[in-house]
Design a protein around this motif. Sequence first.
Motif, PDB file in Angstrom:
ATOM      1  N   GLU A   1      12.585  -8.424  20.567  1.00 31.66           N
ATOM      2  CA  GLU A   1      13.616  -7.368  20.103  1.00 31.66           C
ATOM      3  C   GLU A   1      13.821  -7.921  18.561  1.00 31.66           C
ATOM      4  O   GLU A   1      14.067  -9.084  18.290  1.00 31.66           O
ATOM      5  N   GLY A   2      13.582  -7.088  17.497  1.00 32.75           N
ATOM      6  CA  GLY A   2      14.172  -7.143  16.156  1.00 32.75           C
ATOM      7  C   GLY A   2      12.978  -7.791  15.481  1.00 32.75           C
ATOM      8  O   GLY A   2      13.378  -7.958  14.181  1.00 32.75           O
ATOM      9  N   GLN A   3      12.091  -8.337  15.861  1.00 32.79           N
ATOM     10  CA  GLN A   3      10.986  -9.235  15.080  1.00 32.79           C
ATOM     11  C   GLN A   3      10.261  -7.995  14.184  1.00 32.79           C
ATOM     12  O   GLN A   3       9.748  -7.230  14.739  1.00 32.79           O
ATOM     13  N   ARG A   4       9.967  -8.630  12.813  1.00 31.37           N
ATOM     14  CA  ARG A   4       9.148  -7.509  12.038  1.00 31.37           C
ATOM     15  C   ARG A   4       7.879  -8.312  12.052  1.00 31.37           C
ATOM     16  O   ARG A   4       7.778  -9.603  11.926  1.00 31.37           O
ATOM     17  N   VAL A   5       6.915  -7.564  12.411  1.00 35.47           N
ATOM     18  CA  VAL A   5       5.482  -8.165  12.443  1.00 35.47           C
ATOM     19  C   VAL A   5       4.499  -7.404  11.469  1.00 35.47           C
ATOM     20  O   VAL A   5       4.738  -6.075  11.280  1.00 35.47           O
ATOM     21  N   LYS A   6       3.671  -7.824  10.877  1.00 35.44           N
ATOM     22  CA  LYS A   6       2.774  -7.365   9.756  1.00 35.44           C
ATOM     23  C   LYS A   6       1.350  -7.313  10.452  1.00 35.44           C
ATOM     24  O   LYS A   6       0.968  -8.671  10.632  1.00 35.44           O
ATOM     25  N   GLY A   7       0.663  -6.464  10.767  1.00 26.33           N
ATOM     26  CA  GLY A   7      -0.609  -6.436  11.465  1.00 26.33           C
ATOM     27  C   GLY A   7      -0.599  -5.749  12.726  1.00 26.33           C
ATOM     28  O   GLY A   7       0.123  -6.262  13.564  1.00 26.33           O
ATOM     29  N   LEU A   8      -1.065  -4.617  12.892  1.00 30.74           N
ATOM     30  CA  LEU A   8      -1.039  -3.965  13.952  1.00 30.74           C
ATOM     31  C   LEU A   8      -2.298  -2.755  14.224  1.00 30.74           C
ATOM     32  O   LEU A   8      -3.142  -2.618  13.252  1.00 30.74           O
ATOM     33  N   PRO A   9      -2.360  -2.330  15.237  1.00 28.12           N
ATOM     34  CA  PRO A   9      -3.712  -1.525  15.566  1.00 28.12           C
ATOM     35  C   PRO A   9      -3.351  -0.134  14.839  1.00 28.12           C
ATOM     36  O   PRO A   9      -2.367   0.482  14.826  1.00 28.12           O
ATOM     37  N   ARG A  10      -4.597   0.190  14.142  1.00 28.44           N
ATOM     38  CA  ARG A  10      -4.352   1.582  13.543  1.00 28.44           C
ATOM     39  C   ARG A  10      -5.316   2.601  14.827  1.00 28.44           C
ATOM     40  O   ARG A  10      -4.471   3.591  14.925  1.00 28.44           O
ATOM     41  N   TYR A  11      -6.070   2.117  15.266  1.00 27.85           N
ATOM     42  CA  TYR A  11      -6.918   2.845  16.292  1.00 27.85           C
ATOM     43  C   TYR A  11      -7.217   1.781  17.428  1.00 27.85           C
ATOM     44  O   TYR A  11      -7.410   0.773  17.088  1.00 27.85           O
ATOM     45  N   THR A  12      -7.082   2.314  18.676  1.00 36.52           N
ATOM     46  CA  THR A  12      -7.448   1.615  19.929  1.00 36.52           C
ATOM     47  C   THR A  12      -8.518   2.541  20.486  1.00 36.52           C
ATOM     48  O   THR A  12      -8.076   3.778  21.023  1.00 36.52           O
ATOM     49  N   LEU A  13      -9.944   2.015  20.827  1.00 37.97           N
ATOM     50  CA  LEU A  13     -10.658   2.765  21.621  1.00 37.97           C
ATOM     51  C   LEU A  13     -11.087   2.109  22.909  1.00 37.97           C
ATOM     52  O   LEU A  13     -11.200   0.977  23.034  1.00 37.97           O
ATOM     53  N   THR A  14     -11.258   2.844  24.012  1.00 38.48           N
ATOM     54  CA  THR A  14     -11.294   2.414  25.535  1.00 38.48           C
ATOM     55  C   THR A  14     -12.788   3.142  25.793  1.00 38.48           C
ATOM     56  O   THR A  14     -12.795   4.219  25.906  1.00 38.48           O
ATOM     57  N   ARG A  15     -13.824   2.325  25.811  1.00 37.19           N
ATOM     58  CA  ARG A  15     -15.222   2.711  26.338  1.00 37.19           C
ATOM     59  C   ARG A  15     -15.404   3.763  25.419  1.00 37.19           C
ATOM     60  O   ARG A  15     -15.879   5.128  25.696  1.00 37.19           O
ATOM     61  N   GLY A  16     -15.275   3.921  23.933  1.00 35.09           N
ATOM     62  CA  GLY A  16     -15.656   4.739  22.932  1.00 35.09           C
ATOM     63  C   GLY A  16     -14.478   6.013  22.767  1.00 35.09           C
ATOM     64  O   GLY A  16     -14.638   7.066  21.869  1.00 35.09           O
ATOM     65  N   GLN A  17     -13.733   5.964  23.657  1.00 35.10           N
ATOM     66  CA  GLN A  17     -12.670   7.183  23.545  1.00 35.10           C
ATOM     67  C   GLN A  17     -11.282   6.478  22.865  1.00 35.10           C
ATOM     68  O   GLN A  17     -10.832   5.476  23.109  1.00 35.10           O
TER      69      GLN A  17
END
Length: 460
Positions: A392-408
């Motif tokens: 909680e409260g941690q600022r993070v830099k670097g995140l998913p823009r898209y996630t694909l599961t078996r092409g979806q």
Amino acid sequence: IVAFGPGLEAPSGARVIDAGGQLVMPGGIDPHTHMELPFMGTVASEDFYSGTAAAMAGGTTMIIDFVIPNPGTSLLEAFDQWRGWSAKAASDYSFHVAITWWSDQVREEMGVLTRERGVNSFKHFMAYKGAIMVSDEQLLQSFQRCQELGAVATVHAENGEIVWHLQQELKRQGITGPEGHPLSRPPEVEGEAANRVIKIAQVINTPLYVVHNSCIESLEAITRARLAGQRVFGEVLAGHLLIDDSVYRHPDWGYAAAHVMSPPFRPKEHQEALWRGLQSGNLQTTATDHCCFCADQKAMGRDDFTRIPNGTGGVEDRMAVLWHHGVGSGRLTPSEFVRITSANAAQIFNLYPRKGSVSVGADADLVVWDPEKEKVIRAATQQSAIDYNVFEGQRVKGLPRYTLTRGQVAVNDGKVETREGHGQFVAREPNGSVNRALSSWKALTAPRPVSRSGIPATGV
Ligand code: DUC
Ligand code: ZN
Ligand code: ZN
């Protein structure tokens, strides 16, 4: 994945995703989760659907969860029960099966699971006395069977007898709050068990995977064994890398209880050692032990810390906190990040290269990672079905823009578009030839093979 490379023509009708300025990586594999686990008199709040949706929100496209049969009950029946619960998963998943007792039936059923049901790893709890803890004799029996079957023995290494003794002693002294939890499970408890189980595995000559290493003592045991050429693998949890034991001394009982998990969070010096373990390759995988209990469930231990359900979340945040604190700090390269979040787990548990790689023929379980995207982690905005967040409260830099599961596409710029039941069970082959090639007697007498440094070989 049918092709990759520069200048490819998209077939008509294909959806094109612009990944400019971003990294296309294999989706994360969390090899240690407990969705909807019945445990300590309650059931974990996160189920297979919400948990895999939360995982994908954070860039993790596969989990390996645990079937944990009650002692005295059939492994196959438990496996079927877990398969029923997991049918709603949104991402692919697989199962380790726990050995919680020993008999001819267990021995037989381990064979059926390995040969016919796609299980190649068995879990052993050296803690939780009076519940799921196994004795050294049972470890020996089960490790011998793993050796025959080509399965990986995995272990929760804490000396359950010492934990039990310290719990009774602390309560006798009138300590009933969450501060008693780490006092009952000091690092020596984990170090003793890790050293013992590594020696047991060496005698049987079976590969060993030690889950959630939280302290210098167990890291040293693994490092020693690997230097001697023993095939031992070590996992570390995102939480143990970043959170220290001061949480248990917080004046708010609910806050402290929320952090009760085993092994507990440790004094700060252990975190630095664990990072070095990852950097050196002596620890190969990262996980979460995602096992969610909400405030009303934690309250079961209001008057007795030994009754607080053990577990915290993390599956949604593992990739981001590891990128931020690992790659962002310079401790890890992006390639090392891929190894410790995905590729190594795929190799150790025989999912590679279908999972854990971006290659022709692999499943398109992908994360398009934006190294510039930022957020502050908040329970209020998370997907996970749990009412707090240890980050909680941690600022993070670097995140998913898209996630694909078996092409979806499952996650589109923070918007979760998962589908219940899309996830499939992934069967895993045993590693027969390596285990069979070495008898336990040879292991005791022959010179030990020198381990390769870096990524473990495909299969163990
Ligand atoms: N540790 C936890 O904290 N929860 C589930 C099981 C475990 O070993
Ligand atoms: Zn455990
Ligand atoms: Zn666990």
